[in-house]
Design a protein around this motif. Structure first.
Motif, PDB file in Angstrom:
ATOM      1  N   CYS A  10      38.114  55.187  33.757  1.00 42.92           N
ATOM      2  CA  CYS A  10      39.512  55.441  33.374  1.00 42.92           C
ATOM      3  C   CYS A  10      40.209  54.217  32.792  1.00 42.92           C
ATOM      4  O   CYS A  10      41.220  54.366  32.087  1.00 42.92           O
ATOM      5  N   LEU A  11      39.734  53.038  33.098  1.00 39.69           N
ATOM      6  CA  LEU A  11      40.485  51.828  32.769  1.00 39.69           C
ATOM      7  C   LEU A  11      39.709  50.939  31.807  1.00 39.69           C
ATOM      8  O   LEU A  11      38.507  50.721  31.988  1.00 39.69           O
ATOM      9  N   ASP A  12      40.404  50.428  30.815  1.00 37.60           N
ATOM     10  CA  ASP A  12      39.834  49.410  29.945  1.00 37.60           C
ATOM     11  C   ASP A  12      40.230  48.040  30.493  1.00 37.60           C
ATOM     12  O   ASP A  12      41.209  47.926  31.231  1.00 37.60           O
ATOM     13  N   PRO A  13      39.491  46.999  30.108  1.00 40.69           N
ATOM     14  CA  PRO A  13      39.894  45.664  30.559  1.00 40.69           C
ATOM     15  C   PRO A  13      41.360  45.390  30.185  1.00 40.69           C
ATOM     16  O   PRO A  13      41.780  45.674  29.063  1.00 40.69           O
ATOM     17  N   GLY A  14      42.106  44.896  31.137  1.00 43.74           N
ATOM     18  CA  GLY A  14      43.527  44.611  30.911  1.00 43.74           C
ATOM     19  C   GLY A  14      44.456  45.738  31.327  1.00 43.74           C
ATOM     20  O   GLY A  14      45.658  45.530  31.461  1.00 43.74           O
ATOM     21  N   ASP A  15      43.904  46.948  31.506  1.00 45.82           N
ATOM     22  CA  ASP A  15      44.732  48.064  31.977  1.00 45.82           C
ATOM     23  C   ASP A  15      45.201  47.794  33.414  1.00 45.82           C
ATOM     24  O   ASP A  15      44.566  47.058  34.165  1.00 45.82           O
ATOM     25  N   GLU A  16      46.298  48.454  33.754  1.00 44.05           N
ATOM     26  CA  GLU A  16      46.916  48.194  35.057  1.00 44.05           C
ATOM     27  C   GLU A  16      46.980  49.457  35.916  1.00 44.05           C
ATOM     28  O   GLU A  16      47.172  50.563  35.405  1.00 44.05           O
ATOM     29  N   ILE A  17      46.836  49.259  37.213  1.00 43.41           N
ATOM     30  CA  ILE A  17      47.116  50.342  38.160  1.00 43.41           C
ATOM     31  C   ILE A  17      48.084  49.817  39.214  1.00 43.41           C
ATOM     32  O   ILE A  17      48.066  48.645  39.565  1.00 43.41           O
ATOM     33  N   ILE A  18      48.909  50.731  39.676  1.00 45.77           N
ATOM     34  CA  ILE A  18      49.901  50.367  40.683  1.00 45.77           C
ATOM     35  C   ILE A  18      49.429  50.859  42.047  1.00 45.77           C
ATOM     36  O   ILE A  18      49.006  52.011  42.180  1.00 45.77           O
TER      37      ILE A  18
END
Lengths: 398, 398
Positions: free
Chosen positions: A99-107
């Motif tokens: 789901c996430l690319d490098p640099g993407d954020e999750i809270i």
């Protein structure tokens, strides 16, 4: 890559044991309760000549039984929505990688299961955390706090419900607030629900899949480790109704070939007897929870909220530094040649300064052991150099 | 993330089977030989009440037996140098994650085990590949080719010896050239040696740990999957004498908690009877190898070098496109209601255009099944729309 707060002190514990000290493991969610007899029997009766690869997505009959199990919680998924993983750990890892690319954020509301951070780092993603507070019983922080953190790189929110490490159980209003956020910003909702069987207050367990309108956004994380005392077999699951996402997750599954075969056989057999087994287990945890939390709150300067689910509590101790205290307990302290191993809560926060006077305690040991552990903690706090018990006592006497 | 060339056609194979077609699996290294009885017995005799976490680095007695096993190959390692992983897959993944930063490069002679690329992508690293050639029997490409690719971002060389997919076994001179490169540029040498028991020509198996002066640079990858027909239990190992690297790898090990418990028990029991078991297995593979390769080379337009080790060969076929041909075999072809499942070699190369007329064939099936498979291949090549057999036949008749 951070050290695991749960396992980093293991060398100190090993040394203590080598010296003949008895160490009570309150640090790790390894129940002392027996694995279902069904599972042990399935292993002992294994009738195969070849221990061969299983399908990358897991054995079909197992996935079908799991789907039926989820139906008993009104979670409407099919065997096709379920991917078997090597523990819940791999499920989280694959969810983040897919789901996430490098640099993407999750809270992530924190304190949170420490390894989420490790798996996020592995995926090159960034965790943005919002501290929940012990004095509020670790309830969900206000939605406004979440919205402040949302950026164009935000791809998801990760929750654990019932919560490890706090034992908090999100209520309907909190879950609806999360749902609205997910919908408004079209985020993924990563929901770790491995403790669903352990809800103690009569309040309902609300699964992410119970939330209407975000079915395509939910990535459910599951594991049989905790509910069946099967931590060692490494069987978990990633569940998604999002076909495109499933396709991406399957690439990672195929690269690692397959989840463990024998673990799947044991987990499948466990499901056959789920209700009866969980009944006994549940009563035991209700007892232990009450016993531990009451005991903690009776110790001078110690405070623990009452956890609503799972089998952990985060307690506040009258100490200078939980990392130092937990290490000191293993290296320098003993009470009748015994000591306790707890997880410093600093490792469950990424916000600096948080958790310095908190520890996570797993109530996975029998009451007798919990009683001894409480005694050890009480005695330790009397003599620990960084203890504030004496100050508290002095202040009380004035 | 690329699709697995070994598993991406599985849905087509499943469909073929649903239609009642018998599918011979030459695509995957899943031996049809029995797992050691010792391993099955160890599982059937399991005497535990709780299937609990094992240590993150694996069970000590298992690591000690593994060290003794490596000594029989003059590989001088201790139990402390060995970390048990969830299959060889996890060992490669952790090796890359611990040694490589995003953007770092590793050089890999190809064709190579396809999932190396997947694990490199997972670590954010870049694979630079050098094609070896079927007409040279897939020998090590000249060292000058490696040196051309070395940049400031180059952190390591990855080899598989004996090789999957080619069956090539590196000789002393080739291994010394690799050693000199590793030393000159201070690189890691990732050496996947899971097929060490399968060397057929009398030529010596030279482990990366046999190379003097680069002991701190070697990361050995191992797995019990292939040698004990235990692909399903997911037990591998990462072996390093480099203490700093081991510390980093352990962080990933702790994050995923532990390798599978029951698999470790089975693998440990297998080691007790290694010599006797491998003796029988070895003779069987020698037979199969000769039978398959002779059979392939008798088919019009087909060429396979004789593999020196492992249990695969990469064969050249008179076809337009190996991806199309392998899919067509499953979807459109049958011979007496049977077909074969092979892995297109394109997935083992990253250099564009390579592998289009090559397939990887695993000789993990009994001779009788290999005979049928050869017949199916021969018949298929006569009628496959992209076959060049007729052209070859016509050219020969002119």
């Amino acid at each position: 890559m951070p050290d695991s707060p749960i396992r980093k002190l293991v060398p100190l514990a090993d040394k203590a044991k080598e010296k003949g000290k008895k160490v009570f493991h309150l640090n790790i969610g390894q129940p002392d309760l027996p694995t279902p007899q069904n599972a042990i029997d399935a292993i002992r009766n294994i009738d195969r000549k070849i221990l061969e690869y299983s399908p990358s997505e897991g054995i079909k009959s197992f996935r079908e039984k799991l789907a039926a199990y989820y139906h008993t919680f009104n979670i409407d998924v099919t065997a096709d929505d379920i991917i078997i993983t090597t523990g819940g750990s791999e499920a989280v890892t694959f969810a983040f990688l897919a789901c996430l690319d490098p640099g993407d954020e999750i809270i992530v509301p924190e304190p949170a299961y420490a390894n989420y951070t490790a798996f996020a780092i592995l995926a090159g993603a960034v965790i943005k955390s919002i501290p929940s507070k012990i004095d509020e019983g670790f309830a969900l922080p206000p939605v406004a706090e979440f919205e402040k953190l949302i950026s164009p790189r935000t791809k998801g929110i990760m929750i654990c419900n019932p919560n490890n490490p706090t034992g908090y159980l999100y209520n309907r209003s909190e879950m609806n607030q999360i749902r609205d956020l997910i919908k408004k910003y079209d985020l993924y909702l990563f929901s770790d629900e491995v403790y669903r069987e352990f809800c103690y207050t009569g309040a309902p367990y609300i699964s992410a899949f119970h939330l209407k309108g975000i079915e395509q956004n939910v990535v459910l994380i599951d594991s049989v480790s905790k509910r069946y005392s099967e931590c060692g077999i490494r069987i978990g699951a990633l569940i998604t109704k999002n076909k495109a996402l499933k396709k991406n997750v399957m690439k990672f599954c195929q690269a690692r070939l397959s989840p463990p075969l024998i673990g799947q056989i044991a987990a499948e057999a466990s499901l056959d007897n789920n209700k009866e087994y969980m009944h006994d287990i549940y009563d035991e945890y209700v007892e232990r929870r009450k016993f531990l939390v009451d005991g903690l709150n009776r110790i001078n300067g110690v405070y623990s909220p009452i956890p609503m689910g799972a089998f952990y509590t985060v307690a506040r101790l009258p100490i200078d530094d939980s990392d130092k205290f937990c290490a000191w307990l293993l290296s320098d302290f003993e009470y009748e040649n015994q000591t306790i191993f707890m997880a410093p809560a600093t490792g469950f926060y990424t916000t600096p300064g948080y958790g310095k006077d908190e520890v996570r305690i797993a109530y996975v040991l029998k009451k007798e052991d919990l009683a001894t552990s409480l005694k050890i903690l009480e005695e330790a706090l009397k003599v620990y150099p960084g203890s504030k018990v004496r100050q508290i006592a002095a202040a009380t006497q004035e």
